[in-house]
Design an enzyme around this catalytic site. Sequence first.
Site, short mmCIF file in Angstrom:
data_model
loop_
_atom_site.label_atom_id
_atom_site.label_comp_id
_atom_site.label_asym_id
_atom_site.label_seq_id
_atom_site.Cartn_x
_atom_site.Cartn_y
_atom_site.Cartn_z
N SER A 1 3.14 -0.09 7.53
CA SER A 1 2.21 -0.67 7.35
C SER A 1 0.97 -0.25 7.70
O SER A 1 -0.50 -0.72 7.12
CB SER A 1 2.34 -2.41 7.49
OG SER A 1 2.59 -2.59 8.53
N HIS B 1 6.93 -1.82 2.33
CA HIS B 1 5.27 -1.51 1.98
C HIS B 1 5.92 0.11 0.68
O HIS B 1 5.18 0.45 0.96
CB HIS B 1 5.05 -1.24 3.01
CG HIS B 1 3.89 -2.42 3.51
ND1 HIS B 1 2.67 -2.87 2.81
CD2 HIS B 1 4.17 -3.22 5.22
CE1 HIS B 1 2.43 -3.74 3.47
NE2 HIS B 1 3.36 -4.20 4.49
N LYS C 1 4.70 -9.58 -1.73
CA LYS C 1 3.94 -8.08 -1.45
C LYS C 1 4.57 -7.43 -3.79
O LYS C 1 3.07 -8.51 -4.48
CB LYS C 1 3.63 -7.30 -0.63
CG LYS C 1 4.38 -7.30 0.14
CD LYS C 1 4.45 -6.71 1.35
CE LYS C 1 3.68 -6.48 2.94
NZ LYS C 1 4.32 -7.49 3.22
#
Length: 423
Positions: free
Chosen positions: A210, A238, A269
């Site tokens: 990240s 991610h 996310k």
Amino acid sequence: MVGTMWAGRVLHAALSAVPRGRRAQSALTQLRGVLEEELEAIREAGTWKSERVITSRQGPRIHVDGVSGGILNFCANNYLGLSSHPEVIQAGLQALEEFGAGLSSTRFICGTQSIHKDLEAKIAHFHQREDAILYPSCFDANTGLFEALLTPQDAVLSDELNHASIIDGIRLCKAHKYCYCHLDMADLEAKLQEAQKHRLRLVATDGAFSMDGDIAPLREICHLASRYGALVFVDECHATGFLGATGRGTDELLGVMDQVTVINSTLGKALGGASGGYTTGPGPLVSLLRQRSRPYLFSNSLPPAVVGCASKALDLLMESNAIVQTMAAKTQRFRSKMEAAGFTILGARHPICPVMLGDARLASCMADDMLKRGIFVIGFSYPVVPRGKARIRVQISAVHSEEDIDRCVEAFVEVGRLHGALP
């Protein structure tokens, strides 16, 4: 000896003479002094982190308290732009209405609803795994996995730049711990050779890192794991939703979906952006986590609205990969224009685009001046990244337009020249 005893009695008598309330106040005063010293050191180092207050929904354009007009947001993990998608919001409202605000319970007592089981099944299907288990966050999933799975007979081998939650989860377990240099396959192989004496060997890595935006070489990791009889764990926070042809993540991107043993990821996310995390993998492992994973056993169930939003986000992703396909071109547009302007951008192909600046104060001041120009970005410095490697982490979203990206680059060039970061 007599002198020591006498001194002890005198001290005890002196303390006894001080009222308890005053002693407690003295301890509190001492604590305040210690804390203020720590806080002042953070300020002096230029690593103080202020929290800007958003007064609107999350999205590519937001409103920020104290700033007039709309702001372009380039620092959210809202990769697919689903945080404020109308169908995702409606699904959350429907779940709230049908299943209530929360469960007031852990899963094994009276906190499991049909929507929790449905979402777990949907996650397992999405990742092509046997089963899945929900957690309040992926941080909880990471701290709950290693302690439940690994014993003193086992070993875990971790990339040195793994996320803090992986590091903390590994610290909690009693397995033998090996740390290999970042993305260094020769070092990983040496550690695997050394770990052959242990019962189970688990290689743990982020799929996409990240802070630097680089991607783990999963083909090579899986090859070494097969050669040395190890299992592979990947944190896909991610990557889930936008890496790979259909957004399954780095294991899909690199063609090793059938070789990765365990995946942990987040619902906070790309998949709606609310909260929640999960582990997906072999059925017996998930069953063991339901029996032994402390964050699962001792945390309240995910709220129904969060479950509803995440479930709808997965539906939208599985119905069409069109939104995934837009990410690569937009990411490349930003990276190429920034590099042409003279900035150093770490990573490759990933929508995390770290603009390297080195100095913590410079990163913070440039981020503040970007906000004045209508661009919301944040400077990252120690302890989030190593000392001397401060940066502004830009994140591209599928809902950014080409005009949005060009405007962001123009603001960076202007601010970079103002602060001497560009010639």
